[in-house]
Motif scaffolding. Sequence first.
Motif, PDB file in Angstrom:
ATOM      1  N   ASN A  32      53.668 -59.648 110.570  1.00 21.15           N
ATOM      2  CA  ASN A  32      52.555 -60.215 109.807  1.00 21.15           C
ATOM      3  C   ASN A  32      52.101 -61.577 110.321  1.00 21.15           C
ATOM      4  O   ASN A  32      52.642 -62.120 111.286  1.00 21.15           O
ATOM      5  CB  ASN A  32      52.961 -60.300 108.325  1.00 21.15           C
ATOM      6  CG  ASN A  32      54.214 -61.139 108.107  1.00 21.15           C
ATOM      7  OD1 ASN A  32      54.609 -61.940 108.966  1.00 21.15           O
ATOM      8  ND2 ASN A  32      54.848 -60.965 106.972  1.00 21.15           N
ATOM      9  N   VAL A  33      51.073 -62.096 109.650  1.00 27.66           N
ATOM     10  CA  VAL A  33      50.578 -63.453 109.893  1.00 27.66           C
ATOM     11  C   VAL A  33      50.731 -64.224 108.586  1.00 27.66           C
ATOM     12  O   VAL A  33      50.383 -63.713 107.514  1.00 27.66           O
ATOM     13  CB  VAL A  33      49.093 -63.450 110.338  1.00 27.66           C
ATOM     14  CG1 VAL A  33      48.579 -64.871 110.540  1.00 27.66           C
ATOM     15  CG2 VAL A  33      48.906 -62.633 111.613  1.00 27.66           C
ATOM     16  N   ILE A  34      51.249 -65.445 108.703  1.00 26.59           N
ATOM     17  CA  ILE A  34      51.511 -66.291 107.537  1.00 26.59           C
ATOM     18  C   ILE A  34      50.586 -67.505 107.608  1.00 26.59           C
ATOM     19  O   ILE A  34      50.350 -68.046 108.687  1.00 26.59           O
ATOM     20  CB  ILE A  34      52.985 -66.783 107.565  1.00 26.59           C
ATOM     21  CG1 ILE A  34      53.956 -65.601 107.577  1.00 26.59           C
ATOM     22  CG2 ILE A  34      53.297 -67.738 106.414  1.00 26.59           C
ATOM     23  CD1 ILE A  34      53.896 -64.698 106.379  1.00 26.59           C
ATOM     24  N   SER A  88      53.764 -55.628 116.514  1.00 28.00           N
ATOM     25  CA  SER A  88      54.505 -56.840 116.891  1.00 28.00           C
ATOM     26  C   SER A  88      53.505 -57.968 117.109  1.00 28.00           C
ATOM     27  O   SER A  88      53.027 -58.177 118.227  1.00 28.00           O
ATOM     28  CB  SER A  88      55.339 -56.598 118.143  1.00 28.00           C
ATOM     29  OG  SER A  88      54.528 -56.049 119.159  1.00 28.00           O
ATOM     30  N   ALA A  89      53.175 -58.666 116.021  1.00 31.00           N
ATOM     31  CA  ALA A  89      52.212 -59.771 116.095  1.00 31.00           C
ATOM     32  C   ALA A  89      52.766 -60.848 117.018  1.00 31.00           C
ATOM     33  O   ALA A  89      53.941 -61.206 116.920  1.00 31.00           O
ATOM     34  CB  ALA A  89      51.951 -60.328 114.703  1.00 31.00           C
ATOM     35  N   ASN A  90      51.913 -61.375 117.913  1.00 28.12           N
ATOM     36  CA  ASN A  90      52.411 -62.309 118.924  1.00 28.12           C
ATOM     37  C   ASN A  90      51.507 -63.532 119.027  1.00 28.12           C
ATOM     38  O   ASN A  90      51.519 -64.384 118.152  1.00 28.12           O
ATOM     39  CB  ASN A  90      52.588 -61.544 120.244  1.00 28.12           C
ATOM     40  CG  ASN A  90      53.483 -62.267 121.210  1.00 28.12           C
ATOM     41  OD1 ASN A  90      53.254 -63.421 121.542  1.00 28.12           O
ATOM     42  ND2 ASN A  90      54.543 -61.610 121.664  1.00 28.12           N
ATOM     43  N   ILE A 123      40.117 -65.888 113.372  1.00 25.55           N
ATOM     44  CA  ILE A 123      41.465 -66.007 113.918  1.00 25.55           C
ATOM     45  C   ILE A 123      41.686 -64.778 114.798  1.00 25.55           C
ATOM     46  O   ILE A 123      41.358 -63.649 114.401  1.00 25.55           O
ATOM     47  CB  ILE A 123      42.516 -66.060 112.779  1.00 25.55           C
ATOM     48  CG1 ILE A 123      42.325 -67.310 111.919  1.00 25.55           C
ATOM     49  CG2 ILE A 123      43.939 -65.989 113.338  1.00 25.55           C
ATOM     50  CD1 ILE A 123      42.691 -68.624 112.564  1.00 25.55           C
ATOM     51  N   TYR A 124      42.212 -65.010 115.993  1.00 24.56           N
ATOM     52  CA  TYR A 124      42.530 -63.910 116.906  1.00 24.56           C
ATOM     53  C   TYR A 124      44.047 -63.711 116.922  1.00 24.56           C
ATOM     54  O   TYR A 124      44.795 -64.682 117.037  1.00 24.56           O
ATOM     55  CB  TYR A 124      42.082 -64.238 118.337  1.00 24.56           C
ATOM     56  CG  TYR A 124      40.633 -64.641 118.486  1.00 24.56           C
ATOM     57  CD1 TYR A 124      39.605 -63.888 117.925  1.00 24.56           C
ATOM     58  CD2 TYR A 124      40.294 -65.783 119.208  1.00 24.56           C
ATOM     59  CE1 TYR A 124      38.280 -64.264 118.086  1.00 24.56           C
ATOM     60  CE2 TYR A 124      38.970 -66.173 119.375  1.00 24.56           C
ATOM     61  CZ  TYR A 124      37.962 -65.405 118.807  1.00 24.56           C
ATOM     62  OH  TYR A 124      36.651 -65.780 118.967  1.00 24.56           O
ATOM     63  N   VAL A 125      44.464 -62.460 116.820  1.00 27.60           N
ATOM     64  CA  VAL A 125      45.903 -62.161 116.833  1.00 27.60           C
ATOM     65  C   VAL A 125      46.174 -61.067 117.867  1.00 27.60           C
ATOM     66  O   VAL A 125      45.510 -60.030 117.869  1.00 27.60           O
ATOM     67  CB  VAL A 125      46.397 -61.682 115.439  1.00 27.60           C
ATOM     68  CG1 VAL A 125      47.872 -61.274 115.495  1.00 27.60           C
ATOM     69  CG2 VAL A 125      46.191 -62.762 114.385  1.00 27.60           C
ATOM     70  N   ALA A 126      47.145 -61.315 118.741  1.00 26.78           N
ATOM     71  CA  ALA A 126      47.557 -60.304 119.722  1.00 26.78           C
ATOM     72  C   ALA A 126      48.674 -59.461 119.121  1.00 26.78           C
ATOM     73  O   ALA A 126      49.646 -60.001 118.605  1.00 26.78           O
ATOM     74  CB  ALA A 126      48.048 -60.989 120.997  1.00 26.78           C
ATOM     75  N   ASP A 127      48.493 -58.145 119.147  1.00 22.89           N
ATOM     76  CA  ASP A 127      49.565 -57.227 118.742  1.00 22.89           C
ATOM     77  C   ASP A 127      50.137 -56.646 120.026  1.00 22.89           C
ATOM     78  O   ASP A 127      49.555 -55.756 120.644  1.00 22.89           O
ATOM     79  CB  ASP A 127      49.010 -56.135 117.820  1.00 22.89           C
ATOM     80  CG  ASP A 127      50.119 -55.283 117.220  1.00 22.89           C
ATOM     81  OD1 ASP A 127      51.217 -55.213 117.816  1.00 22.89           O
ATOM     82  OD2 ASP A 127      49.891 -54.683 116.155  1.00 22.89           O
ATOM     83  N   MET A 128      51.301 -57.176 120.428  1.00 20.60           N
ATOM     84  CA  MET A 128      51.819 -56.911 121.770  1.00 20.60           C
ATOM     85  C   MET A 128      52.063 -55.424 122.050  1.00 20.60           C
ATOM     86  O   MET A 128      51.512 -54.873 122.992  1.00 20.60           O
ATOM     87  CB  MET A 128      53.115 -57.693 121.978  1.00 20.60           C
ATOM     88  CG  MET A 128      53.667 -57.537 123.379  1.00 20.60           C
ATOM     89  SD  MET A 128      55.290 -58.272 123.520  1.00 20.60           S
ATOM     90  CE  MET A 128      54.906 -59.586 124.643  1.00 20.60           C
ATOM     91  N   LEU A 129      52.863 -54.781 121.227  1.00 21.01           N
ATOM     92  CA  LEU A 129      53.255 -53.402 121.545  1.00 21.01           C
ATOM     93  C   LEU A 129      52.180 -52.384 121.165  1.00 21.01           C
ATOM     94  O   LEU A 129      52.255 -51.226 121.561  1.00 21.01           O
ATOM     95  CB  LEU A 129      54.584 -53.055 120.868  1.00 21.01           C
ATOM     96  CG  LEU A 129      55.802 -53.787 121.437  1.00 21.01           C
ATOM     97  CD1 LEU A 129      57.049 -53.478 120.621  1.00 21.01           C
ATOM     98  CD2 LEU A 129      56.031 -53.415 122.900  1.00 21.01           C
ATOM     99  N   ALA A 130      51.165 -52.819 120.393  1.00 22.29           N
ATOM    100  CA  ALA A 130      50.042 -51.930 120.091  1.00 22.29           C
ATOM    101  C   ALA A 130      48.909 -52.119 121.103  1.00 22.29           C
ATOM    102  O   ALA A 130      47.914 -51.392 121.062  1.00 22.29           O
ATOM    103  CB  ALA A 130      49.532 -52.188 118.682  1.00 22.29           C
TER     104      ALA A 130
END
Length: 354
Positions: free
Chosen positions: A203-205, A221-223, A234-241
Amino acid sequence: MGRLLALSLLGIALALLGERLLALRNRLKASREVESVDLPNCHLIKGIEAGSEDIDILPNGLAFFSVGLKCPGLHSFAPDKPGGILMMDLKEENPRALELRISRGFNLASFNPHGISTFIDSDNTVYLFVVNHPEFKNTVEIFKFEEEENSLLHLKTIKHELLPSVNDIIAVGPAHFYATNDHYFSDPFLKYLETYLNLHWTNVIYYSPNEVKVVAEGFDSANGINISPDKKYIYVADMLAHEIHVLEKHPNMNLTQLKVLKLDTLVDNLSIDPSSGDILVGCHPNGQKLFVYDPNNPPSSEVLRIQNILSETPTVTTVYANNGSVLQGSSVASVYDRKLLIGTLYHRALYCQL
Ligand SMILES: [Ca+2]
Ligand SMILES: [Ca+2]
């Protein structure tokens, strides 16, 4: 009958585990190789030999490197050396990376920095936020950067039950940030299990002194995490997705998902090119090679540039790619005035003149 049932259940369990193992190989892109994309004016940065997982650059060209990350099970070229923060002045002709002094009272021996983010307050105070894993625990350290002394004054250590496995942060105030958890659990075995079972519990906190809350969840896997130049997204990288999520930021700091960009690589940290607003992504083309280190078949590196992410057809360009002969395990790429810095999870770092 009891034995038949037991055998059936065992068969189902094994089939499920086999399916998850195959899925994990796909999530890791375990058979992917890269074609080289070279840049002409690059050299390895002196003094970085054991990783610089994250890099953040101030508007005045001062770049911060978090170096020497160690995680259970992850390769390290300097397993006994604590981590640190290096700085490089990109306005200089031939810049060198220098280690910043850290104020007394902060435990340097267990310093294990991971994701970083800078924040400039309205009074021009520069804060450096650092994800730290002392003894493999999870804290966020807030430092004040003192430029004249080349030093960091430690202000605060933040620990919270909603921050069990922090990867990266983006500061949005002097003690306010968004953070990604790359796992739901903090225990190494449970981390492995949740990744293997593909639970999508990360998640993102949002953290502030008054309020801490989950603002986005359901990531594999949020990275890496960053903010758009206009501070709206906000940009979020999901590594394994292999995804980059664009989330809209609301006045109460909650986030709602706007779009998802699908890529063909394991996405790590995200930086913004201040001149264009483009997103630069440090990527791992093959996660198997990254997590199971073999010096004869080392992990590769890849940097992507994403233009116009909000448009219907964003442009994705490969800026740099290497099979590991030069740079292994690129985790971040940051740019300032046609100078590109590429950092890695546990290997070296590259300086390129574009
Ligand atoms: Ca960061
Ligand atoms: Ca990361």
